[in-house]
Write a protein that holds these residues in place. Structure first.
Motif, mmCIF file in Angstrom:
data_model
loop_
_atom_site.group_PDB
_atom_site.id
_atom_site.type_symbol
_atom_site.label_atom_id
_atom_site.label_comp_id
_atom_site.label_asym_id
_atom_site.label_seq_id
_atom_site.Cartn_x
_atom_site.Cartn_y
_atom_site.Cartn_z
ATOM 1 N N LYS A 237 -7.050 17.357 0.335
ATOM 2 C CA LYS A 237 -8.181 16.546 0.784
ATOM 3 C C LYS A 237 -8.650 15.567 -0.281
ATOM 4 O O LYS A 237 -9.210 14.511 0.036
ATOM 5 C CB LYS A 237 -9.336 17.457 1.213
ATOM 6 N N ASP A 238 -8.406 15.900 -1.560
ATOM 7 C CA ASP A 238 -8.818 14.996 -2.636
ATOM 8 C C ASP A 238 -8.102 13.650 -2.547
ATOM 9 O O ASP A 238 -8.582 12.660 -3.074
ATOM 10 C CB ASP A 238 -8.527 15.625 -4.001
ATOM 11 N N MET A 239 -6.954 13.622 -1.883
ATOM 12 C CA MET A 239 -6.146 12.405 -1.769
ATOM 13 C C MET A 239 -6.157 11.832 -0.358
ATOM 14 O O MET A 239 -5.300 11.035 0.011
ATOM 15 C CB MET A 239 -4.705 12.704 -2.200
ATOM 16 N N GLU A 240 -7.138 12.235 0.450
ATOM 17 C CA GLU A 240 -7.175 11.824 1.858
ATOM 18 C C GLU A 240 -7.190 10.304 2.016
ATOM 19 O O GLU A 240 -6.516 9.760 2.893
ATOM 20 C CB GLU A 240 -8.395 12.427 2.554
ATOM 21 N N PHE A 241 -7.948 9.614 1.176
ATOM 22 C CA PHE A 241 -8.035 8.155 1.298
ATOM 23 C C PHE A 241 -6.653 7.527 1.174
ATOM 24 O O PHE A 241 -6.270 6.674 1.989
ATOM 25 C CB PHE A 241 -8.969 7.585 0.224
ATOM 26 N N ASP B 16 2.961 6.364 -5.213
ATOM 27 C CA ASP B 16 3.113 6.565 -6.662
ATOM 28 C C ASP B 16 1.828 7.118 -7.270
ATOM 29 O O ASP B 16 1.863 8.017 -8.120
ATOM 30 C CB ASP B 16 3.488 5.252 -7.345
ATOM 31 N N ILE B 17 0.690 6.579 -6.855
ATOM 32 C CA ILE B 17 -0.594 7.066 -7.365
ATOM 33 C C ILE B 17 -0.788 8.530 -7.007
ATOM 34 O O ILE B 17 -1.218 9.345 -7.842
ATOM 35 C CB ILE B 17 -1.752 6.197 -6.822
ATOM 36 N N MET B 18 -0.454 8.890 -5.777
ATOM 37 C CA MET B 18 -0.568 10.293 -5.372
ATOM 38 C C MET B 18 0.360 11.180 -6.195
ATOM 39 O O MET B 18 0.014 12.321 -6.530
ATOM 40 C CB MET B 18 -0.264 10.431 -3.878
ATOM 41 N N ALA B 19 1.537 10.659 -6.544
ATOM 42 C CA ALA B 19 2.452 11.426 -7.397
ATOM 43 C C ALA B 19 1.832 11.664 -8.765
ATOM 44 O O ALA B 19 1.998 12.741 -9.358
ATOM 45 C CB ALA B 19 3.784 10.691 -7.527
ATOM 46 N N GLY B 20 1.119 10.657 -9.272
ATOM 47 C CA GLY B 20 0.437 10.819 -10.550
ATOM 48 C C GLY B 20 -0.610 11.914 -10.490
ATOM 49 O O GLY B 20 -0.701 12.757 -11.394
ATOM 50 N N PHE B 21 -1.399 11.927 -9.431
ATOM 51 C CA PHE B 21 -2.407 12.977 -9.275
ATOM 52 C C PHE B 21 -1.755 14.337 -9.049
ATOM 53 O O PHE B 21 -2.238 15.359 -9.551
ATOM 54 C CB PHE B 21 -3.351 12.642 -8.125
ATOM 55 N N VAL C 249 0.804 -1.217 0.000
ATOM 56 C CA VAL C 249 0.000 0.000 0.000
ATOM 57 C C VAL C 249 0.840 1.272 0.000
ATOM 58 O O VAL C 249 0.630 2.169 -0.830
ATOM 59 C CB VAL C 249 -0.972 0.005 1.199
ATOM 60 N N ALA C 250 1.786 1.391 0.923
ATOM 61 C CA ALA C 250 2.530 2.654 1.041
ATOM 62 C C ALA C 250 3.259 3.031 -0.249
ATOM 63 O O ALA C 250 3.081 4.149 -0.753
ATOM 64 C CB ALA C 250 3.498 2.590 2.218
ATOM 65 N N HIS D 184 -4.126 5.663 4.265
ATOM 66 C CA HIS D 184 -3.647 4.288 4.171
ATOM 67 C C HIS D 184 -2.126 4.203 4.108
ATOM 68 O O HIS D 184 -1.536 3.232 4.599
ATOM 69 C CB HIS D 184 -4.295 3.589 2.976
ATOM 70 N N ILE D 185 -1.492 5.201 3.530
ATOM 71 C CA ILE D 185 -0.029 5.239 3.565
ATOM 72 C C ILE D 185 0.451 5.313 5.008
ATOM 73 O O ILE D 185 1.443 4.666 5.384
ATOM 74 C CB ILE D 185 0.501 6.432 2.740
ATOM 75 N N GLU D 186 -0.249 6.075 5.817
ATOM 76 C CA GLU D 186 0.157 6.282 7.208
ATOM 77 C C GLU D 186 -0.088 5.068 8.097
ATOM 78 O O GLU D 186 0.661 4.850 9.058
ATOM 79 C CB GLU D 186 -0.570 7.497 7.787
ATOM 80 N N CYS D 187 -1.107 4.276 7.797
ATOM 81 C CA CYS D 187 -1.473 3.214 8.739
ATOM 82 C C CYS D 187 -1.211 1.792 8.247
ATOM 83 O O CYS D 187 -1.079 0.876 9.070
ATOM 84 C CB CYS D 187 -2.941 3.346 9.154
ATOM 85 N N ASP D 188 -1.117 1.578 6.930
ATOM 86 C CA ASP D 188 -1.107 0.195 6.458
ATOM 87 C C ASP D 188 0.221 -0.522 6.632
ATOM 88 O O ASP D 188 0.263 -1.756 6.641
ATOM 89 C CB ASP D 188 -1.570 0.130 4.998
#
Length: 234
Positions: A165-169, A152-157, A146-147, A173-177
């Motif tokens: 906030k658009d990337m909160e989900f 990488d997905i967040m980098a794409g966005f 997940v992390a 999960h990066i922080e907890c998984d």
């Protein structure tokens, strides 16, 4: 204990490296991924993620130790929004993210065959009466990935000017998984100590899910290119 721990950490590193080298994630890191592809990712990931509590409950139902069940219950409570630091169900957070992009799982594109294959692979492993298969699938084939994958997905966005906030989900999960992956790994180490034959089963399950995840990314890109070809021919 050291042998099992080392073997599992080695498998974790190997599978993570193989998945993050997928062309889809490389394009995300380079900032060359197209926004329509990212939107397809959100929908297909949503179809997979909406079953996560089912995967987790199925695995928990096969564990023999109450302590192990309680350890995984923390993850379940977070998913359901039942902890003080995670008061909103993750499914609600994901739905809100989709809405901000004008997307909806119920009315949007159906799951691709590769998405269904990923869902079915995780479901089958987690439902298996031998919990070693579910542990390997959920840890090495999901939580441990997940992390790096979500980063990488967040980098794409971010390359499209989207963050906050658009990337909160993804941020949550990066922080907890990683912690969830460690909890699963500790259970896997104990499982291997009690029966060394289970170690290979757990690693094989992780590899199967990592392959399914790579097929998932490939299908998203292939579907995008197919849609473009249809539009060009129209």
């Amino acid at each position: 204990m050291h042998f099992a721990m080392n073997a599992l950490e080695s498998a974790r590193a190997e599978l993570t490296a193989s998945v993050v080298q997928h062309p889809f994630l490389k394009r995300c890191r380079k900032g060359t991924i197209a926004m329509p592809v990212l939107k397809q990712l959100l929908v297909q990931q949503g179809h997979y993620s909406r079953h996560f509590t089912r995967y987790l409950c199925a695995l928990m139902s096969n564990l023999k130790s109450t302590d192990q069940i309680l350890a995984l219950a923390e993850n379940l409570f977070e998913e359901l929004g039942l902890t003080s630091d995670s008061p909103t169900p993750h499914s609600v957070i994901y739905k809100s993210m989709l809405e901000r992009f004008g997307l909806n799982l119920d009315t949007g594109p159906a799951p691709l065959p590769a998405t269904l294959a990923l869902i079915n692979a995780m479901s089958e492993h987690c439902r298996d009466p031998n919990p070693a298969r579910g542990l390997g699938a959920l840890c090495l084939g999901a939580e441990a990935l997940v992390a790096p994958v979500y980063a990488d997905i967040m980098a794409g966005f971010a390359s499209q000017g989207i963050g906050g906030k658009d990337m909160e989900f993804f941020r949550i999960h990066i922080e907890c998984d990683d912690g969830h992956a460690d909890t699963l790994r500790d259970i896997m180490v104990l499982t291997a100590e009690q029966d060394p034959a289970q170690l290979d089963i757990m690693i094989a399950a992780g590899r199967a899910l990592a392959r399914a995840r790579c097929d998932f990314f490939s299908a998203i890109e292939a579907n995008h290119f197919q849609d473009e070809s249809i539009l060009d021919a129209a």
